[in-house]
Scaffold this active site. Structure first.
Site, PDB file in Angstrom:
ATOM      1  N   HIS A  52      -3.046   2.785   7.238  1.00  0.00           N
ATOM      2  CA  HIS A  52      -2.202   2.648   8.413  1.00  0.00           C
ATOM      3  C   HIS A  52      -1.347   3.894   8.623  1.00  0.00           C
ATOM      4  CE1 HIS A  52      -3.082  -1.437   6.890  1.00  0.00           C
ATOM      5  NE2 HIS A  52      -3.445  -1.566   8.140  1.00  0.00           N
ATOM      6  N   GLU A 106       0.839  -1.199   0.000  1.00  0.00           N
ATOM      7  CA  GLU A 106       0.000   0.000   0.000  1.00  0.00           C
ATOM      8  C   GLU A 106       0.870   1.245   0.000  1.00  0.00           C
ATOM      9  OE1 GLU A 106      -2.268  -0.666   3.606  1.00  0.00           O
ATOM     10  OE2 GLU A 106      -0.706   0.191   4.853  1.00  0.00           O
TER      11      GLU A 106
END
Lengths: 301, 401
Positions: A256, A215
Site C-alpha cells: 500500500h 505491514e
C-alpha cells in the site's frame, strides 16, 4: 454487541450508480443492511436495487436518520463527497476510494474531528459486524461473506482489505467468531488507526480479544503498542506481520501507499519488537493466530 | 516522486525563494561556461535522487572554469547509492555564516502536516533530533485554515532564533509550507538554508517529493520543469521487466496488475492483493523458494490483463513455473483470473498443468474457477489450505522438478 455498526444502523452510499458501488449496494443489502438512500448528482429519481437515488446528501438526511455513509466516488470528487456527508451531520464515513492525495485526506480527517465524526479509510473495504450488518465491499457477495465471517469474541483490524477477510476466515474455520472486523485502509494517512479503534473494542463487552494484520511503513504499530501500555488494556492482541522481506530492501515501494521503508522508519523487525514489548503476540503465519488467541484468552479468562 | 535538486530549485525560484546563481551542465564544456558566467569559485553537485553525495565525492569545489570542466568529468561517473548522474549543477560558492534546516512533511500519527526547523542544519536532521532535541522544533499546522506566516515564525522561534534572522527566515519558511501544500508534496526540504556573511539568506540545497497520486493535478508544473510522465523516480531506475509490467497494468482500466518488480529466482509469482502479496512473498521465501518477481493483482482484472501479466512473468528468463495465489478475495472473480492465467500459459506455449505450480485463490466465483482449472489439470486449492501452505506446495514442486 459490536462496534461502529449493528443491525439497526442506517446508511447511505455516495456514488451509488458507479459500477463497483452497484455491486457493493447489492452485497450490503443481501447481508441485511438498512440503506436509506444513495447519492449521485444528476441521477435523482432512479433507484439501485430499490434504493432511491438523490442528488444531494441533504435530500436524504432531511427525511431520514442516517448513521453512516459509504463513499465510493472517483478520487477527484471524494473530498467534496466527504465534506457533504460531514456538513449534513453524518458521523461515520467509510471511504472506499483509493489514490487520494494525502493533503485531501488530511483535510477530510480534520473536518471530521471538528464535526465529531469518524472516518474509516480511505482505500479500505469497510467494516462488518458479522450476523448484523456490513458497510462496504468487505467479504464480497453475501454468501461469501457468511462463509468467511461469523459472530464471536474477536475484534479484527487490518491495513489490508483482503487480509481482513483472510484472517476472519481463518478464525471462523477455527471456531472463533468476530465481534467487528474493520478494514482500516492502507494509506499513509487514514481516518482511524488501530490505537483509535482500541477504546471502542475495549468498551464492547462482546469483544474479548483482538487480531490485527500489519505491514511495513508508518508508525501505527508503535502507536498501538503505546496505547496498550498506557491504558492497561484488558484485551489480548495477536498481530500478524507481513512484508518481512522489505527490511532487506530500503527505499523500495511495495504494497500500500503507506508501506514505504525509508531512513529510520520502523522496519518489520522494529515493529515486532515494539509490539512484543507491549505484550502483543506476533504470529509468523496466519494459521497460528487462532491458537495464539485461545492461549491468550485462556490466560485472561 | 522525487525531484532532482535542480528541479526543486526551479520550483523554489518560481516562488521567489532566494537562490545562488547556477546552471545545469550536461557536458564539461557547459560546466566551464556556466562557471565563467558565474565568475568566481563554484560548487559542482551531481544530480542524483539520493542523499550522501558529499560522502561519495560527488560534490566538489572549483576555483576556475577549467577546474570546473575537469571536475565535471571526475564527478559524472560516480554512482551514488546506485544512482547514475546525467547532469551536474554548477552553482556559485557562498560564504556561509550559519546553516539551518527546514523540512515540511506529513505526520501520519497526528494526520497533519508538520514543519521541522533546526538552527543546526547541514547534517543529518534525525541525528540532531536525537542528540540536540532543543535545537529541533516540530510545528503542526492545519490543512483547512489558510497557512499564515505565524506557523513559520513559531517554528523558527521555537529553537531560540530571534531578531533579524527570525524576520528574514520567516517568509522563506512560510513559502516552503505553501509550496508543500499547493503541489501535494510529501516532503519539501531545504538543507541547508544558510545565512551568508553579509546577513542574507540563501537556499543552498533542497529537494521535494511529490505524491504519485497527485501527478495528474500538477501536469502543468511537471511539464514546465521537464519531468516526463513515464519517469518513476523510484530509489533505483526501473528495469525493462518493470516497465513492461506497468504497461500491462495501464493497458486496461479493469482491476490492478501493479508493482511488478523483478527478482533473481525461478518461481514466477502471480499474486495479490496488496497485503496478500506481502504475505505470500514472505511465505515463498520462508519455504526456501526463489521468487522471480513480486506483483499485486487486485480489484477485478480482466482475462486480458491476467493473461498479459502471466505471459510477462513466464517470459522472464529463468522462470520455470508460476504460482497463482491470493488471500480470500472479496471482489476479484476467481474464474476470470483462472481463465487469464491459463490463456497466458497456452499463449506462451506452455502446458498449464505443468506450468502452474499451484492456484490458491478462494472467494467469489471459486466453483466456476476451480471447474476451469480441473479441466486443464491444474493443481488448485481452496481456503482450507492456508496461504503459507499453498506457497510451500509451489516451492516443493520447484525443488522436485
Amino acid at each position: 454487541m459490536s462496534i461502529l455498526i449493528n443491525a439497526d444502523a442506517t446508511f447511505i452510499i455516495q456514488g451509488i450508480t458507479g459500477r463497483e458501488a452497484v455491486n457493493l449496494t447489492r452485497e450490503n443489502l443481501d447481508y441485511g443492511a438498512k440503506i436509506v438512500g444513495g447519492v449521485t448528482p444528476g441521477r435523482a429519481g432512479r433507484d439501485v436495487y430499490g434504493v432511491p437515488v438523490f442528488d444531494c446528501v441533504r435530500d436524504i438526511t432531511a427525511k431520514s436518520h442516517v448513521d453512516g455513509s459509504v463513499v465510493c466516488v472517483p478520487p477527484k470528487f471524494t473530498r467534496d463527497a466527504v465534506f457533504e456527508a460531514l456538513e449534513n451531520g453524518i458521523k461515520l464515513i467509510v471511504i472506499v476510494t483509493e489514490r487520494i492525495p494525502r493533503r485531501e485526506v488530511a483535510q477530510m480527517v480534520e473536518l471530521a474531528a471538528l464535526r465529531g465524526a469518524r472516518i474509516i479509510g480511505p482505500n479500505c473495504l469497510g467494516l462488518i459486524s458479522p450476523g448484523e450488518a456490513k458497510m462496504g465491499g468487505i467479504g464480497g457477495p453475501a454468501a461469501n461473506t457468511r462463509t468467511a465471517y461469523s459472530k464471536g469474541p474477536v475484534g479484527v483490524m487490518s491495513r489490508s482489505g483482503g487480509m481482513t477477510t483472510e484472517i476472519a476466515n481463518t478464525l471462523t474455520a477455527a471456531g472463533l467468531g468476530q465481534s467487528t472486523a474493520v478494514s482500516i485502509g492502507g494509506d499513509a494517512i487514514i481516518g482511524t488507526s488501530y490505537a483509535e479503534l482500541m477504546p471502542l473494542f475495549e468498551a464492547d463487552p462482546e469483544t474479548r480479544a483482538i487480531a490485527i494484520y500489519s505491514e511495513p511503513g508508518g508508525r501505527m504499530e508503535a502507536e498501538l503498542a503505546d496505547w496498550v501500555r498506557d491504558n492497561d488494556s484488558r484485551l489480548p492482541i495477536v498481530a500478524f506481520m507481513a512484508g518481512r522481506f522489505m527490511d532487506e530492501m530500503p527505499g523500495m515501494r511495495f504494497g500500500h501507499a503507506g508501506t514505504i521503508v525509508e531512513g529510520k522508519a520502523d522496519t518489520t523487525a522494529d515493529k515486532i519488537e515494539r509490539m512484543r514489548a507491549a505484550g502483543i503476540s506476533v504470529a509468523e503465519r496466519i494459521e497460528e493466530i487462532p491458537a495464539l488467541l485461545r492461549e491468550r484468552l485462556g490466560e485472561t479468562s | 516522486m522525487r525531484f532532482y535538486e535542480h528541479e526543486s530549485k526551479t520550483l523554489f525560484a518560481k516562488h521567489g525563494m532566494p537562490l545562488g546563481k547556477s546552471g545545469l551542465a550536461r557536458s564539461a564544456d557547459a560546466a566551464r561556461s556556466i562557471a565563467a558566467e558565474i565568475g568566481g569559485p563554484v560548487v559542482l553537485k551531481s544530480q542524483v535522487l539520493s542523499g550522501g553525495r558529499m560522502k561519495a565525492g560527488a560534490v566538489k569545489f572549483a576555483d576556475t572554469p577549467d577546474e570546473a570542466a575537469r571536475l565535471f568529468d571526475e564527478i559524472l561517473p560516480i554512482v551514488v547509492n546506485g544512482q547514475h548522474a546525467e547532469s551536474i549543477l554548477v552553482e556559485e560558492k557562498s560564504p556561509i555564516a550559519q546553516e539551518y534546516y527546514v523540512g515540511v512533511t506529513w505526520d501520519g500519527r497526528r494526520k497533519l502536516p508538520v514543519v521541522i526547523f533546526s538552527d543546526m542544519g547541514g547534517i543529518d536532521i534525525e541525528e540532531v533530533a536525537e542528540t540536540h532535541p532543543e535545537h529541533v522544533s516540530k510545528t503542526h499546522f492545519s490543512t483547512l485554515l489558510p497557512v499564515t506566516a505565524r506557523v513559520a515564525k513559531e517554528a523558527i522561534g521555537a529553537t531560540g532564533v530571534s531578531g533579524n534572522d527570525l524576520n528574514r527566515m520567516t517568509p522563506i519558511v512560510h513559502e516552503l509550507i505553501r509550496v508543500f501544500l499547493e503541489y501535494d508534496l510529501t516532503l519539501a526540504e531545504i538543507n541547508p538554508l544558510v545565512r551568508l556573511e553579509d546577513g542574507r539568506f540563501v537556499v543552498l540545497d533542497g529537494h521535494v517529493d511529490m505524491e504519485a497520486e497527485a501527478r495528474g493535478s500538477h501536469a502543468a508544473l511537471l511539464d514546465e520543469i521537464g519531468i516526463q510522465s513515464e519517469e518513476t523516480r523510484q530509489a533505483r531506475p526501473p528495469t525493462d521487466f518493470e516497465i513492461a509490467g506497468a504497461k500491462v497494468d495501464a493497458s486496461d482500466h479493469r482491476g490492478v496488475a501493479g508493482n511488478v518488480v523483478g527478482f533473481d529466482g525461478n518461481l514466477g509469482l502471480v499474486i495479490g492483493a496488496g497485503g496478500g502479496s506481502l504475505t505470500l512473498f514472505d511465505a515463498v521465501r520462508k519455504h526456501g523458494g526463489k521468487p522471480a518477481n513480486y506483483c499485486e493483482i487486485g480489484g477485478n482484472p480482466s482475462v486480458k490483463k491476467a493473461c498479459a501479466l502471466t505471459k510477462l512473468v513466464l517470459g522472464k528468463p529463468g522462470v520455470e513455473k508460476i504460482a497463482v495465489m491470493m488471500n480470500v478475495v472479496s471482489n476479484t472473480r476467481v474464474d476470470i483470473v483462472a481463465r487469464g492465467v491459463i490463456k497466458g500459459c497456452i499463449e506462451s506455449g506452455r502446458d498449464p498443468a505443468d506450468t502452474i505450480a499451484i492456484f490458491r485463490i478462494p472467494g467469489a466465483w471459486e466453483d466456476e474457477g476451480f471447474k476451469i482449472l480441473k479441466k486443464y489439470g491444474v493443481e488448485y486449492c481452496d481456503r482450507s489450505v492456508s496461504m503459507y501452505e499453498a506457497a510451500g506446495r509451489a516451492v516443493a514442486k520447484m525443488q522436485a522438478s
